[in-house]
Design a protein around this motif. Structure first.
Motif, PDB file in Angstrom:
ATOM      1  N   LEU A  86       0.911  -1.321   0.015  1.00 45.98           N
ATOM      2  CA  LEU A  86      -0.098  -0.081  -0.078  1.00 45.98           C
ATOM      3  C   LEU A  86       0.868   1.371  -0.042  1.00 45.98           C
ATOM      4  CD1 LEU A  86      -2.917  -0.698   2.295  1.00 45.98           C
ATOM      5  CD2 LEU A  86      -3.160  -0.448  -0.150  1.00 45.98           C
ATOM      6  N   ARG A  87       1.911   1.068   0.636  1.00 51.09           N
ATOM      7  CA  ARG A  87       2.808   2.524   0.860  1.00 51.09           C
ATOM      8  C   ARG A  87       3.384   2.615  -0.448  1.00 51.09           C
ATOM      9  NH1 ARG A  87       8.150   2.744   1.514  1.00 51.09           N
ATOM     10  NH2 ARG A  87       8.282   0.391   2.586  1.00 51.09           N
ATOM     11  N   HIS A  88       3.689   1.654  -1.351  1.00 49.32           N
ATOM     12  CA  HIS A  88       4.436   1.907  -2.802  1.00 49.32           C
ATOM     13  C   HIS A  88       3.044   2.459  -3.451  1.00 49.32           C
ATOM     14  CE1 HIS A  88       8.329   0.521  -2.436  1.00 49.32           C
ATOM     15  NE2 HIS A  88       7.884  -0.773  -1.909  1.00 49.32           N
ATOM     16  N   SER A  89       1.913   1.866  -3.485  1.00 54.03           N
ATOM     17  CA  SER A  89       0.893   2.098  -4.453  1.00 54.03           C
ATOM     18  C   SER A  89       0.387   3.738  -4.117  1.00 54.03           C
ATOM     19  CB  SER A  89      -0.578   1.485  -3.957  1.00 54.03           C
ATOM     20  OG  SER A  89      -0.162   0.052  -4.135  1.00 54.03           O
ATOM     21  N   VAL A  90       0.382   4.234  -2.874  1.00 53.52           N
ATOM     22  CA  VAL A  90      -0.126   5.537  -2.514  1.00 53.52           C
ATOM     23  C   VAL A  90       1.196   6.456  -2.811  1.00 53.52           C
ATOM     24  CG1 VAL A  90      -0.694   7.109  -0.781  1.00 53.52           C
ATOM     25  CG2 VAL A  90      -1.651   4.726  -0.698  1.00 53.52           C
ATOM     26  N   ALA A  91       2.444   6.062  -2.562  1.00 56.64           N
ATOM     27  CA  ALA A  91       3.359   6.880  -2.943  1.00 56.64           C
ATOM     28  C   ALA A  91       3.504   7.146  -4.494  1.00 56.64           C
ATOM     29  CB  ALA A  91       4.811   6.262  -2.404  1.00 56.64           C
ATOM     30  N   SER A  92       3.201   6.186  -5.183  1.00 55.14           N
ATOM     31  CA  SER A  92       3.222   6.110  -6.823  1.00 55.14           C
ATOM     32  C   SER A  92       2.307   7.620  -7.012  1.00 55.14           C
ATOM     33  CB  SER A  92       2.773   5.075  -7.407  1.00 55.14           C
ATOM     34  OG  SER A  92       3.559   4.035  -7.108  1.00 55.14           O
ATOM     35  N   LEU A  93       1.177   7.873  -6.157  1.00 51.69           N
ATOM     36  CA  LEU A  93       0.087   9.050  -6.555  1.00 51.69           C
ATOM     37  C   LEU A  93       0.797  10.177  -6.546  1.00 51.69           C
ATOM     38  CD1 LEU A  93      -3.029   7.568  -4.681  1.00 51.69           C
ATOM     39  CD2 LEU A  93      -2.398   7.326  -7.289  1.00 51.69           C
ATOM     40  N   LEU A  94       1.730  10.233  -5.521  1.00 45.77           N
ATOM     41  CA  LEU A  94       2.570  11.589  -5.430  1.00 45.77           C
ATOM     42  C   LEU A  94       3.699  11.711  -6.486  1.00 45.77           C
ATOM     43  CD1 LEU A  94       2.385  11.403  -1.481  1.00 45.77           C
ATOM     44  CD2 LEU A  94       1.241  12.688  -2.634  1.00 45.77           C
ATOM     45  N   ASP A  95       4.490  10.536  -6.658  1.00 43.92           N
ATOM     46  CA  ASP A  95       5.752  10.682  -7.582  1.00 43.92           C
ATOM     47  C   ASP A  95       5.549   9.483  -8.271  1.00 43.92           C
ATOM     48  OD1 ASP A  95       8.110  10.942  -8.528  1.00 43.92           O
ATOM     49  OD2 ASP A  95       9.235  10.636  -6.824  1.00 43.92           O
ATOM     50  N   PRO A  96       5.066   9.521  -9.538  1.00 46.00           N
ATOM     51  CA  PRO A  96       4.836   8.337 -10.428  1.00 46.00           C
ATOM     52  C   PRO A  96       6.002   7.923 -10.913  1.00 46.00           C
ATOM     53  CG  PRO A  96       3.075   9.654 -10.878  1.00 46.00           C
ATOM     54  CD  PRO A  96       3.755  10.388  -9.995  1.00 46.00           C
ATOM     55  N   ARG A  97       6.815   8.679 -11.660  1.00 44.80           N
ATOM     56  CA  ARG A  97       8.229   8.391 -11.858  1.00 44.80           C
ATOM     57  C   ARG A  97       9.262   7.711 -10.975  1.00 44.80           C
ATOM     58  NH1 ARG A  97       9.559  12.978 -16.731  1.00 44.80           N
ATOM     59  NH2 ARG A  97       7.567  12.580 -17.944  1.00 44.80           N
ATOM     60  N   GLY A  98       9.104   8.809  -9.833  1.00 45.08           N
ATOM     61  CA  GLY A  98      10.493   8.177  -8.846  1.00 45.08           C
ATOM     62  C   GLY A  98       9.898   7.109  -8.158  1.00 45.08           C
ATOM     63  N   THR A  99       8.921   6.553  -8.132  1.00 42.72           N
ATOM     64  CA  THR A  99       8.474   5.487  -7.283  1.00 42.72           C
ATOM     65  C   THR A  99       8.100   4.092  -8.001  1.00 42.72           C
ATOM     66  OG1 THR A  99       6.239   5.798  -7.193  1.00 42.72           O
ATOM     67  CG2 THR A  99       7.851   6.647  -5.329  1.00 42.72           C
ATOM     68  N   ARG A 100       8.125   4.272  -9.448  1.00 41.80           N
ATOM     69  CA  ARG A 100       7.665   3.362 -10.215  1.00 41.80           C
ATOM     70  C   ARG A 100       8.325   2.026 -10.411  1.00 41.80           C
ATOM     71  NH1 ARG A 100       5.187   3.368 -15.445  1.00 41.80           N
ATOM     72  NH2 ARG A 100       5.787   1.647 -16.862  1.00 41.80           N
ATOM     73  N   GLU A 101       9.709   1.917 -10.292  1.00 45.82           N
ATOM     74  CA  GLU A 101      10.651   0.857 -10.265  1.00 45.82           C
ATOM     75  C   GLU A 101      10.350   0.274  -8.981  1.00 45.82           C
ATOM     76  OE1 GLU A 101      12.150  -0.710 -12.749  1.00 45.82           O
ATOM     77  OE2 GLU A 101      11.497   1.040 -14.182  1.00 45.82           O
ATOM     78  N   ALA A 102      10.415   1.019  -7.879  1.00 45.39           N
ATOM     79  CA  ALA A 102      10.393   0.125  -6.486  1.00 45.39           C
ATOM     80  C   ALA A 102       8.855  -0.588  -6.463  1.00 45.39           C
ATOM     81  CB  ALA A 102      10.251   1.065  -5.456  1.00 45.39           C
ATOM     82  N   ALA A 103       8.027   0.069  -6.825  1.00 42.25           N
ATOM     83  CA  ALA A 103       6.248  -0.333  -6.995  1.00 42.25           C
ATOM     84  C   ALA A 103       6.384  -1.650  -7.818  1.00 42.25           C
ATOM     85  CB  ALA A 103       5.530   0.566  -7.401  1.00 42.25           C
ATOM     86  N   HIS A 104       6.788  -1.576  -8.927  1.00 41.21           N
ATOM     87  CA  HIS A 104       6.952  -2.870  -9.886  1.00 41.21           C
ATOM     88  C   HIS A 104       7.846  -3.963  -9.172  1.00 41.21           C
ATOM     89  CE1 HIS A 104       6.326  -0.627 -14.073  1.00 41.21           C
ATOM     90  NE2 HIS A 104       5.323  -0.607 -13.319  1.00 41.21           N
ATOM     91  N   ARG A 105       8.853  -3.695  -8.579  1.00 40.46           N
ATOM     92  CA  ARG A 105       9.695  -4.815  -7.920  1.00 40.46           C
ATOM     93  C   ARG A 105       8.676  -5.411  -6.821  1.00 40.46           C
ATOM     94  NH1 ARG A 105      14.287  -1.350  -8.587  1.00 40.46           N
ATOM     95  NH2 ARG A 105      13.826  -0.508  -6.596  1.00 40.46           N
ATOM     96  N   CYS A 106       7.889  -4.603  -6.082  1.00 42.20           N
ATOM     97  CA  CYS A 106       6.954  -5.069  -5.000  1.00 42.20           C
ATOM     98  C   CYS A 106       6.051  -6.148  -5.702  1.00 42.20           C
ATOM     99  CB  CYS A 106       6.527  -4.012  -4.089  1.00 42.20           C
ATOM    100  SG  CYS A 106       5.467  -4.491  -2.839  1.00 42.20           S
TER     101      CYS A 106
END
Length: 430
Positions: A86-106
């Protein structure tokens, strides 16, 4: 954007390759006000992640039975993974480009872990969409609480939010299917190795239960091994248990030169073997098409399959080069000769030596007559018909053979020795 739960499995360390998603995200035409509203609500969700995690776990328990066992067996580990996702998902709303790879890995790790645990893919995708719905609803609720008039602006970002959900559903499904294929390959390879050890006679007693389960065969039963050279049945990639009656089975093991079938032919202690191993493996009963088939004798239990394989190899060695099926119990004299070639060669020389040293034409005529006489059960009349000569001619040749080899065809012991010597000459090289 769903934090799919898993139990008893730690995250893999090190970089994880994440393939590109099938669908590229498309930015909506939104203005600064819409982004401001989205970011404000997302920041509140980041602060409320523990409560959001609890809510999603409750929904999973209520709506997805496949997750109940995971939640009951490892609630703490499940909660931590849900929170992290959930943290990766919500953070992606704030910074889609910066969190994209970490969210994908999760997401990728979740898909792999769930495939390894055997969770149905439909349940996993349902959980991801459920998590997406929960986050979207919380964004709407928070905006309605803080600035009701700004709810209309969320419409402009709805496409982006749900594109994110779809992207991660695709990603988790890809990870799941790739892991599933790898798991299937490992399982098949493991079963093949277990079967090879069983046939080699090197299988450990401790591995027998796993071997029985992998081959879909009972550990205790009456087994026959079939050795095949020169052809394979139409379906030779695994057990053909589905085509056999209940509680019957067969496993096909393809080798480099010789293929082996392990066939259950009866139950331990019943004293009966009511399964035709050749039919069970869909092989031609007469060894048609140049196929050579050796059927060994029955043994008791999977632990003795190595012995059964050696018996099948022995039967195969007796099989004619042009093809055919040899069942070992019906060819024991030949098997005895082939099992000890040195003694067979010595017997041939001792019994047939004087005859073998004749001129080729004379030698072959006398040998052919002996072979025909044995094949006809000791009947000179039938042998003469097979050889297209007079009965007296056969008798004269037989008397000459007796004189040369110093044995009487009227003596059972001498007949046995001559018969074995002829068999050894036919089967052994040289």
């Amino acid at each position: 954007m769903h934090p799919a739960a898993r139990t008893g499995t730690t995250f893999r360390t090190g970089p994880t390759a994440v393939p590109p998603p099938r669908t590229r995200r498309t930015r909506s035409l939104i203005d600064a006000d819409a982004l401001r509203v989205l970011h404000r609500a997302a920041r509140v969700l980041l602060d409320d992640l523990p409560e959001l995690t609890d809510r999603l776990l409750t929904l999973l328990r209520e709506q997805e039975p496949a997750y109940r066992t995971a939640l009951e067996s490892d609630h703490t580990g499940t909660w931590q993974e849900v929170y992290r996702s959930l943290r990766h998902s919500v953070a992606s709303l704030l910074d889609p480009r910066g969190t994209r790879e970490a969210a994908h890995r999760c997401t990728w790790r979740i898909g792999v872990a769930r495939a390894e645990q055997g969770l149905p893919l439909d349940a996993l995708l349902h959980a991801y969409r459920l998590g997406g719905s929960l986050v979207w609803q919380r964004l709407v609720d928070e905006t309605a609480r803080a600035e009701p008039d700004d709810i209309r602006l969320l419409v402009h970002v709805a496409t982006d939010v749900w594109n994110f959900v779809d992207e991660h559903c695709t990603l988790v499904a890809d990870a799941y299917r790739q892991a599933e294929r790898q798991l299937a390959w490992r399982r098949e390879n493991r079963v093949r190795l277990l079967a090879a050890a069983l046939l080699d006679g090197t299988s450990r007693i401790a591995d027998l239960p796993e071997t029985a389960a992998g081959l879909s065969l009972p550990e205790h039963g009456r087994y026959v091994v079939v050795a095949v050279c020169g052809a394979r049945p139409p379906e030779h990639t695994g057990a053909r248990a589905s085509a056999l009656p209940p509680r019957r089975g067969a496993y096909w093991h393809a080798g480099a030169e010789v293929d082996y079938g392990i066939v259950l032919v009866g139950e331990d202690g019943d004293g009966e073997e009511d399964r035709d191993p050749v039919a069970a493996l869909a092989l031609p009963a007469d060894g048609g098409g140049g196929c050579r088939i050796g059927v060994g004798s029955a043994v008791s239990g999977l632990a003795a399959v190595g012995d059964a394989r050696r018996l099948a190899d022995l039967a195969l060695s007796v099989c004619p080069p042009e093809g055919g099926t040899v069942r070992l119990p019906e060819h024991l004299p030949e098997a005895l000769v082939v099992s000890c070639p040195d003694l067979g060669t010595a017997l041939t020389e001792r019994v047939l030596g004087p005859l073998l040293r004749l001129e080729a034409a004379d030698r072959d005529t006398l040998l052919d007559t002996l072979v025909a006489w044995f094949a006809c059960g000791g009947s000179a009349q039938r042998a003469s018909e097979r050889l297209y000569c007079h009965r007296n001619t056969v008798l004269n040749r037989l008397r000459r053979c007796e004189q040369l080899i110093g044995r009487s065809l009227a003596s059972p012991l001498d007949v046995m020795e001559v018969g074995l010597a002829l068999t050894a000459r036919r089967l052994l090289p040289g």
